[in-house]
Design a protein around this motif. Sequence first.
Motif, PDB file in Angstrom:
ATOM      1  N   GLU A 148      35.738 -35.615 -14.588  1.00  0.00           N
ATOM      2  CA  GLU A 148      36.075 -34.810 -13.383  1.00  0.00           C
ATOM      3  C   GLU A 148      35.786 -34.988 -12.024  1.00  0.00           C
ATOM      4  OE1 GLU A 148      33.734 -30.912 -13.921  1.00  0.00           O
ATOM      5  OE2 GLU A 148      35.000 -30.338 -15.822  1.00  0.00           O
ATOM      6  N   GLU A 149      34.687 -36.002 -11.948  1.00  0.00           N
ATOM      7  CA  GLU A 149      34.491 -36.716 -10.650  1.00  0.00           C
ATOM      8  C   GLU A 149      35.386 -37.724 -10.350  1.00  0.00           C
ATOM      9  OE1 GLU A 149      29.515 -36.056 -10.913  1.00  0.00           O
ATOM     10  OE2 GLU A 149      30.638 -37.514 -11.893  1.00  0.00           O
ATOM     11  N   LEU A 150      35.681 -38.487 -11.414  1.00  0.00           N
ATOM     12  CA  LEU A 150      36.777 -39.542 -11.310  1.00  0.00           C
ATOM     13  C   LEU A 150      38.029 -39.046 -10.916  1.00  0.00           C
ATOM     14  CD1 LEU A 150      38.037 -42.372 -11.355  1.00  0.00           C
ATOM     15  CD2 LEU A 150      38.153 -42.132 -13.860  1.00  0.00           C
ATOM     16  N   SER A 151      38.518 -37.952 -11.488  1.00  0.00           N
ATOM     17  CA  SER A 151      39.542 -37.196 -11.170  1.00  0.00           C
ATOM     18  C   SER A 151      39.708 -36.695  -9.605  1.00  0.00           C
ATOM     19  CB  SER A 151      39.813 -35.845 -11.947  1.00  0.00           C
ATOM     20  OG  SER A 151      40.136 -36.277 -13.473  1.00  0.00           O
ATOM     21  N   SER A 152      38.635 -36.197  -9.130  1.00  0.00           N
ATOM     22  CA  SER A 152      38.483 -35.640  -7.857  1.00  0.00           C
ATOM     23  C   SER A 152      38.716 -37.050  -6.793  1.00  0.00           C
ATOM     24  CB  SER A 152      37.133 -35.062  -7.630  1.00  0.00           C
ATOM     25  OG  SER A 152      37.036 -34.706  -6.350  1.00  0.00           O
ATOM     26  N   LEU A 153      38.250 -38.035  -7.236  1.00  0.00           N
ATOM     27  CA  LEU A 153      38.407 -39.321  -6.258  1.00  0.00           C
ATOM     28  C   LEU A 153      39.925 -39.664  -6.438  1.00  0.00           C
ATOM     29  CD1 LEU A 153      35.295 -41.597  -7.134  1.00  0.00           C
ATOM     30  CD2 LEU A 153      35.719 -39.667  -5.236  1.00  0.00           C
ATOM     31  N   VAL A 154      40.447 -39.761  -7.512  1.00  0.00           N
ATOM     32  CA  VAL A 154      41.922 -40.047  -7.684  1.00  0.00           C
ATOM     33  C   VAL A 154      42.716 -39.100  -6.889  1.00  0.00           C
ATOM     34  CG1 VAL A 154      43.930 -39.945  -9.299  1.00  0.00           C
ATOM     35  CG2 VAL A 154      41.691 -41.028  -9.898  1.00  0.00           C
ATOM     36  N   SER A 155      42.413 -37.801  -6.547  1.00  0.00           N
ATOM     37  CA  SER A 155      43.443 -37.074  -5.797  1.00  0.00           C
ATOM     38  C   SER A 155      43.415 -37.332  -4.345  1.00  0.00           C
ATOM     39  CB  SER A 155      42.620 -35.467  -6.208  1.00  0.00           C
ATOM     40  OG  SER A 155      41.378 -35.409  -5.355  1.00  0.00           O
ATOM     41  N   ILE A 156      42.462 -38.303  -3.974  1.00  0.00           N
ATOM     42  CA  ILE A 156      42.555 -38.470  -2.477  1.00  0.00           C
ATOM     43  C   ILE A 156      43.492 -39.799  -2.242  1.00  0.00           C
ATOM     44  CG2 ILE A 156      40.987 -39.315  -0.587  1.00  0.00           C
ATOM     45  CD1 ILE A 156      38.657 -37.924  -2.026  1.00  0.00           C
ATOM     46  N   PRO A 157      44.412 -39.796  -1.499  1.00  0.00           N
ATOM     47  CA  PRO A 157      45.171 -40.967  -1.398  1.00  0.00           C
ATOM     48  C   PRO A 157      44.867 -42.173  -0.406  1.00  0.00           C
ATOM     49  CG  PRO A 157      46.201 -39.046  -0.071  1.00  0.00           C
ATOM     50  CD  PRO A 157      45.065 -38.856  -0.904  1.00  0.00           C
ATOM     51  N   SER A 158      43.556 -42.627  -0.700  1.00  0.00           N
ATOM     52  CA  SER A 158      42.819 -43.491   0.017  1.00  0.00           C
ATOM     53  C   SER A 158      43.662 -44.982   0.235  1.00  0.00           C
ATOM     54  CB  SER A 158      41.358 -43.681  -0.307  1.00  0.00           C
ATOM     55  OG  SER A 158      41.347 -43.887  -1.794  1.00  0.00           O
ATOM     56  N   ILE A 159      44.436 -45.074   1.016  1.00  0.00           N
ATOM     57  CA  ILE A 159      45.096 -46.402   1.138  1.00  0.00           C
ATOM     58  C   ILE A 159      44.844 -46.953   2.508  1.00  0.00           C
ATOM     59  CG2 ILE A 159      47.576 -47.384   1.194  1.00  0.00           C
ATOM     60  CD1 ILE A 159      48.690 -44.741  -0.342  1.00  0.00           C
ATOM     61  N   ALA A 160      44.580 -48.273   2.378  1.00  0.00           N
ATOM     62  CA  ALA A 160      43.977 -48.728   3.755  1.00  0.00           C
ATOM     63  C   ALA A 160      44.972 -49.816   4.294  1.00  0.00           C
ATOM     64  CB  ALA A 160      43.052 -49.789   3.253  1.00  0.00           C
ATOM     65  N   TRP A 161      46.308 -49.293   4.527  1.00  0.00           N
ATOM     66  CA  TRP A 161      47.286 -49.916   5.022  1.00  0.00           C
ATOM     67  C   TRP A 161      47.769 -49.027   6.363  1.00  0.00           C
ATOM     68  CZ3 TRP A 161      51.272 -52.437   1.386  1.00  0.00           C
ATOM     69  CH2 TRP A 161      50.885 -53.101   0.289  1.00  0.00           C
ATOM     70  N   GLU A 162      48.094 -49.798   7.256  1.00  0.00           N
ATOM     71  CA  GLU A 162      48.496 -49.131   8.841  1.00  0.00           C
ATOM     72  C   GLU A 162      49.545 -48.075   8.626  1.00  0.00           C
ATOM     73  OE1 GLU A 162      49.211 -52.181  11.576  1.00  0.00           O
ATOM     74  OE2 GLU A 162      47.227 -53.083  11.328  1.00  0.00           O
ATOM     75  N   SER A 163      50.426 -48.149   7.715  1.00  0.00           N
ATOM     76  CA  SER A 163      51.407 -47.047   7.588  1.00  0.00           C
ATOM     77  C   SER A 163      50.916 -46.003   6.869  1.00  0.00           C
ATOM     78  CB  SER A 163      52.841 -47.798   6.837  1.00  0.00           C
ATOM     79  OG  SER A 163      52.354 -48.413   5.670  1.00  0.00           O
ATOM     80  N   PHE A 164      49.812 -45.646   6.684  1.00  0.00           N
ATOM     81  CA  PHE A 164      49.284 -44.671   5.751  1.00  0.00           C
ATOM     82  C   PHE A 164      48.270 -43.831   6.643  1.00  0.00           C
ATOM     83  CE2 PHE A 164      51.327 -46.997   2.633  1.00  0.00           C
ATOM     84  CZ  PHE A 164      51.807 -46.060   1.700  1.00  0.00           C
ATOM     85  N   ASP A 165      47.990 -42.553   6.344  1.00  0.00           N
ATOM     86  CA  ASP A 165      46.783 -41.825   7.235  1.00  0.00           C
ATOM     87  C   ASP A 165      45.620 -42.227   6.746  1.00  0.00           C
ATOM     88  OD1 ASP A 165      45.634 -39.954   8.497  1.00  0.00           O
ATOM     89  OD2 ASP A 165      46.458 -38.214   7.154  1.00  0.00           O
ATOM     90  N   PRO A 166      44.799 -42.730   7.835  1.00  0.00           N
ATOM     91  CA  PRO A 166      43.465 -43.494   7.623  1.00  0.00           C
ATOM     92  C   PRO A 166      42.533 -42.173   7.395  1.00  0.00           C
ATOM     93  CG  PRO A 166      44.252 -43.399  10.100  1.00  0.00           C
ATOM     94  CD  PRO A 166      45.392 -43.012   9.169  1.00  0.00           C
ATOM     95  N   GLN A 167      42.821 -41.137   7.628  1.00  0.00           N
ATOM     96  CA  GLN A 167      42.055 -39.896   7.408  1.00  0.00           C
ATOM     97  C   GLN A 167      41.672 -39.772   5.942  1.00  0.00           C
ATOM     98  OE1 GLN A 167      40.060 -38.126   9.965  1.00  0.00           O
ATOM     99  NE2 GLN A 167      41.074 -39.576  11.036  1.00  0.00           N
TER     100      GLN A 167
END
Length: 469
Positions: A32-51
């Motif tokens: 469940e904890e891993l699934s919660s992390l997967v749900s966050i689109p944490s992409i460190a590329w400039e063209s994606f939302d840094p939030q």
Amino acid sequence: MSTNSTFDAAKNGVDISSLKSHIDSNFEQILEELSSLVSIPSIAWESFDPQNLEKSAEAVAALAKDAGMESVEILREPAENGAMGAPAVVARRKAAEGKPTVLLYAHHDVQPPGNAEDWNTPVFEATKVGDRLFGRGAADDKAGIMVHIAALRAVLDLVDDFGVGVTYFFEGEEEAGSPSFRNFLEAHQDKLAADVIVVADSSNWAVGTPALTSSLRGMCAAEITVRSLKHAVHSGMFGGPVLDAPLLAAKLISTFHDADGAVAVDGLVANDSAEVDFDEDQFRNDSGVLDSFNLAGTGKITDRLWNKPALSVIGMDIPNVDQSSNTLIPQTRFKVSMRLAPGQDPAEALQALEAHVKGVDLRGAQVDFEATEAGNAYKADLDASANDTARWALEQAWGVVPVNMGLGGSIPFIADLLEVFPKAQILVTGVEDPDSRAHSANESLHLGDFQHAIEAEALLLARINAEGV
């Protein structure tokens, strides 16, 4: 330490069956904890939302606090170009007197999703299908974070006198090339110093067979621009005497490999040293290569993957078919990524590649070469005591003898770790397998191997607590 020595339950305060049972009883919560992390689109590329990176770092920091860390910080440092780096989580539990410290590394950023239509499940929704969990980051590398979190929680629950110092270092920009990594290490050297460093960002030999990564290829990349015209012109009016830039670029690209498909750039290191090899049918199945395709290169498949260079065109600026016109295109740019054998200096590899590019006859077309990335290869110290301890832990968790395997991929920052912390023993482990498809559509995690990875790291920590390093 010997890999076949027994684990003294009375001495260490935990036995293997008790630890496995504890992790099994908590496994659904871990998922469940891993699934919660997967749900966050944490992409460190400039063209994606840094939030989303901020949200991811906060979620990971909360898990670190829950794991029993005494201090938890979200930190940043600038890259070489002055741009501020992505948020990294550093959490610490100080060592008791006379006990060593172990640094546990993983990264919370992920690759971009690619084309959503290529996925069989929602990209950022962890989806269990059979014995696998699908979703971007499910394997690379949010599973690595959860291995570190869950292993420490288990040890703290079961080992009364656990005094090993543990530091979490969860980076936020690995998939973007770790641009601020070296500055980060130097700025926070006191917080990150450790006797053993475990990098959980690699793969296992196969489902059911664990591995320690004994070598990684280096890498370099370059952008190449070919120009044959000052401006676009009508293909009917000028085609014939004039060749378009994409065609000339294709001619250049065709020189990168010989008739066997091996890299044909002079001056690159290539070795035949692998002790094991892949079954070709299994490799074909794992890679998804077409049945009609003849594999490139010569020698063992493992040497072609681990100990020889590889060269790929990973991007090209050219009009797509739907937007094409009868026009001679004046200029095209493409990006080349090259994986390098252990022992290859990346700067020398880039020089060799540039010399090759500039040496191809393109009828006088202008060719520009710009190096964009460079990272060193890695070769493990297989005689290190921590290596023996890790092999023992992997064997107890999986029930089979682990493999020392190379990896075709690159983790350039390991060279930085070795330079900044030269006395540390480094272990490169992972939760992926040949079908995890990291960086591709339908990335997935094998749940059985994930559970074994947690067990192995918990046993590693418990034994280091009992016997040191």
